[in-house]
Design a protein around this motif. Structure first.
Motif, PDB file in Angstrom:
ATOM      1  N   UNK A  20       0.886  -1.270  -0.033  1.00  0.00           N
ATOM      2  CA  UNK A  20      -0.059   0.003  -0.148  1.00  0.00           C
ATOM      3  C   UNK A  20       0.788   1.036  -0.101  1.00  0.00           C
ATOM      4  N   UNK A  25      -1.863   3.786  -1.803  1.00  0.00           N
ATOM      5  CA  UNK A  25      -3.228   3.894  -1.467  1.00  0.00           C
ATOM      6  C   UNK A  25      -3.395   3.335  -0.085  1.00  0.00           C
ATOM      7  N   UNK A  26      -4.644   3.075   0.354  1.00  0.00           N
ATOM      8  CA  UNK A  26      -4.965   2.657   1.723  1.00  0.00           C
ATOM      9  C   UNK A  26      -4.666   1.207   1.717  1.00  0.00           C
ATOM     10  N   UNK A  27      -4.465   0.569   2.745  1.00  0.00           N
ATOM     11  CA  UNK A  27      -4.187  -0.957   3.210  1.00  0.00           C
ATOM     12  C   UNK A  27      -5.694  -1.465   2.547  1.00  0.00           C
ATOM     13  N   UNK A  28      -6.609  -0.951   2.968  1.00  0.00           N
ATOM     14  CA  UNK A  28      -8.026  -1.613   2.583  1.00  0.00           C
ATOM     15  C   UNK A  28      -8.132  -1.940   1.307  1.00  0.00           C
ATOM     16  N   UNK A  29      -7.529  -1.028   0.410  1.00  0.00           N
ATOM     17  CA  UNK A  29      -7.648  -1.268  -0.852  1.00  0.00           C
ATOM     18  C   UNK A  29      -6.780  -2.405  -1.483  1.00  0.00           C
ATOM     19  N   UNK A  32      -9.253  -5.278  -0.627  1.00  0.00           N
ATOM     20  CA  UNK A  32     -10.128  -5.551  -1.562  1.00  0.00           C
ATOM     21  C   UNK A  32      -9.605  -6.174  -2.739  1.00  0.00           C
ATOM     22  N   UNK A  37     -12.699  -8.075  -4.890  1.00  0.00           N
ATOM     23  CA  UNK A  37     -13.856  -7.183  -4.615  1.00  0.00           C
ATOM     24  C   UNK A  37     -13.792  -5.703  -5.286  1.00  0.00           C
ATOM     25  N   UNK A  38     -12.460  -5.590  -5.900  1.00  0.00           N
ATOM     26  CA  UNK A  38     -12.381  -4.466  -6.428  1.00  0.00           C
ATOM     27  C   UNK A  38     -11.590  -4.276  -7.635  1.00  0.00           C
ATOM     28  N   UNK A  39     -12.026  -3.861  -8.721  1.00  0.00           N
ATOM     29  CA  UNK A  39     -11.231  -3.707  -9.923  1.00  0.00           C
ATOM     30  C   UNK A  39     -10.331  -2.321 -10.087  1.00  0.00           C
ATOM     31  N   UNK A  40      -8.952  -2.331  -9.927  1.00  0.00           N
ATOM     32  CA  UNK A  40      -8.205  -1.189  -9.849  1.00  0.00           C
ATOM     33  C   UNK A  40      -8.204  -0.455 -11.157  1.00  0.00           C
ATOM     34  N   UNK A  41      -8.160   0.865 -10.821  1.00  0.00           N
ATOM     35  CA  UNK A  41      -7.688   1.777 -11.974  1.00  0.00           C
ATOM     36  C   UNK A  41      -6.600   1.308 -12.751  1.00  0.00           C
ATOM     37  N   UNK A  44      -3.448   2.333 -10.974  1.00  0.00           N
ATOM     38  CA  UNK A  44      -2.886   1.492  -9.918  1.00  0.00           C
ATOM     39  C   UNK A  44      -2.616   0.211 -10.426  1.00  0.00           C
TER      40      UNK A  44
ATOM     41  N   UNK B  61      -4.901   5.837   8.611  1.00  0.00           N
ATOM     42  CA  UNK B  61      -3.832   5.929   7.606  1.00  0.00           C
ATOM     43  C   UNK B  61      -2.568   6.785   7.428  1.00  0.00           C
ATOM     44  N   UNK B  66       0.043   6.396   4.878  1.00  0.00           N
ATOM     45  CA  UNK B  66      -0.721   6.026   3.789  1.00  0.00           C
ATOM     46  C   UNK B  66      -1.662   7.460   3.429  1.00  0.00           C
ATOM     47  N   UNK B  67      -2.172   7.867   2.268  1.00  0.00           N
ATOM     48  CA  UNK B  67      -2.816   8.711   2.094  1.00  0.00           C
ATOM     49  C   UNK B  67      -4.392   8.535   2.795  1.00  0.00           C
ATOM     50  N   UNK B  70      -8.025   7.237  -1.056  1.00  0.00           N
ATOM     51  CA  UNK B  70      -7.664   6.874  -2.371  1.00  0.00           C
ATOM     52  C   UNK B  70      -8.643   6.785  -3.327  1.00  0.00           C
ATOM     53  N   UNK B  71      -8.331   6.099  -4.311  1.00  0.00           N
ATOM     54  CA  UNK B  71      -9.293   5.679  -5.455  1.00  0.00           C
ATOM     55  C   UNK B  71     -10.429   4.729  -4.840  1.00  0.00           C
ATOM     56  N   UNK B  72     -10.129   3.961  -4.109  1.00  0.00           N
ATOM     57  CA  UNK B  72     -11.412   3.095  -3.399  1.00  0.00           C
ATOM     58  C   UNK B  72     -12.036   3.648  -2.637  1.00  0.00           C
ATOM     59  N   UNK B 132     -17.901  -4.384  -1.092  1.00  0.00           N
ATOM     60  CA  UNK B 132     -17.037  -4.312  -2.109  1.00  0.00           C
ATOM     61  C   UNK B 132     -17.778  -4.563  -3.389  1.00  0.00           C
ATOM     62  N   UNK B 133     -17.246  -4.966  -4.458  1.00  0.00           N
ATOM     63  CA  UNK B 133     -17.765  -5.059  -5.729  1.00  0.00           C
ATOM     64  C   UNK B 133     -18.435  -4.108  -6.245  1.00  0.00           C
ATOM     65  N   UNK B 135     -18.106  -2.115  -8.767  1.00  0.00           N
ATOM     66  CA  UNK B 135     -18.244  -2.068 -10.113  1.00  0.00           C
ATOM     67  C   UNK B 135     -19.474  -2.715 -10.578  1.00  0.00           C
TER      68      UNK B 135
END
Lengths: 63, 136
Positions: A20, A25-29, A32, A37-41, A44, B61, B66-67, B70-72, B132-133, B135
């Motif tokens: 991270x 990014x944050x650790x949660x990202x 995920x 559970x998440x599609x990155x940009x 990223x 964070x 960490x920022x 973020x994007x998520x 999550x999910x 998208x």
């Protein structure tokens, strides 16, 4: 879309927090992403593959 | 660092306003408070806890280098905001119907609407945060 982040992270001996911090990014990202559970940009995805010194296709598997 | 201080300032201001508001409500002053008054206070406390939760996440964070966002987290916020706005259109319809049927002061119903919108946002935020999910 699945990914090999967890496997590559173990290979490079990185924690979720380390990864991270490296990609900004944050650790949660990362959590995920590993759980699928998440599609990155694109940015990223590029940053993560750069950390693992491989291409985006090698990290993220489009099925 | 400014990104951390601004939410902290806003939360402190909201806490002070909510504190004054709760102190001045009949539920605190009198023994014969209505259920709806307790419900209002409960919702306000829930929303305040939600604000604290967001602030703690940002602080933890930043502490780890960490920022704070973020994007998520931004996508979760955007998705929760858009969904809560959409659902709140129906909420306002219900509130308008109730005001027509039951009567009463417009300010009270505005209060219900605003609290409802904030509660919807918090609910959708937690839904997307844990599910999550986003998208899909």
């Amino acid at each position: 879309m699945s990914n090999r982040i967890k496997e590559l992270r173990a290979r490079f001996n990185l924690t979720q927090l380390d990864l991270a911090q490296k990609v900004g990014v944050r650790r949660e990202t990362i959590v995920f992403l590993e759980k699928g559970k998440y599609n990155p940009s694109l940015k990223l995805a590029h940053d993560i593959s750069k950390v693992f010194e491989c291409t985006i296709e090698e990290v993220f598997i489009f099925s | 660092m400014k990104k951390i201080y601004l939410p902290l300032f806003i939360i402190t201001m909201i806490a002070i306003i909510v504190g004054i508001w709760i102190y001045q409500t009949d539920a605190v002053k009198s023994d014969t408070a209505l259920f709806s008054e307790y419900m209002h206070i409960g919702i306000i406390i829930l929303l305040f806890a939600f604000g604290i939760f967001l602030a703690i996440r940002r602080f933890s964070s930043t502490k780890k280098g960490l920022p704070p966002e973020d994007e998520l987290s931004k996508r979760i916020e955007q998705k929760a905001a858009s969904k809560s706005f959409f659902v709140s259109l129906f909420l306002w319809l219900v509130i308008m119907y109730l005001q027509d049927e039951k009567g009463g002061e417009a300010e009270t119903f505005f209060g219900y609407g605003i609290l409802g919108m904030a509660l919807l946002f918090a609910g959708f935020y937690f839904y997307y945060y844990f599910k999550g999910n986003i998208d899909e």
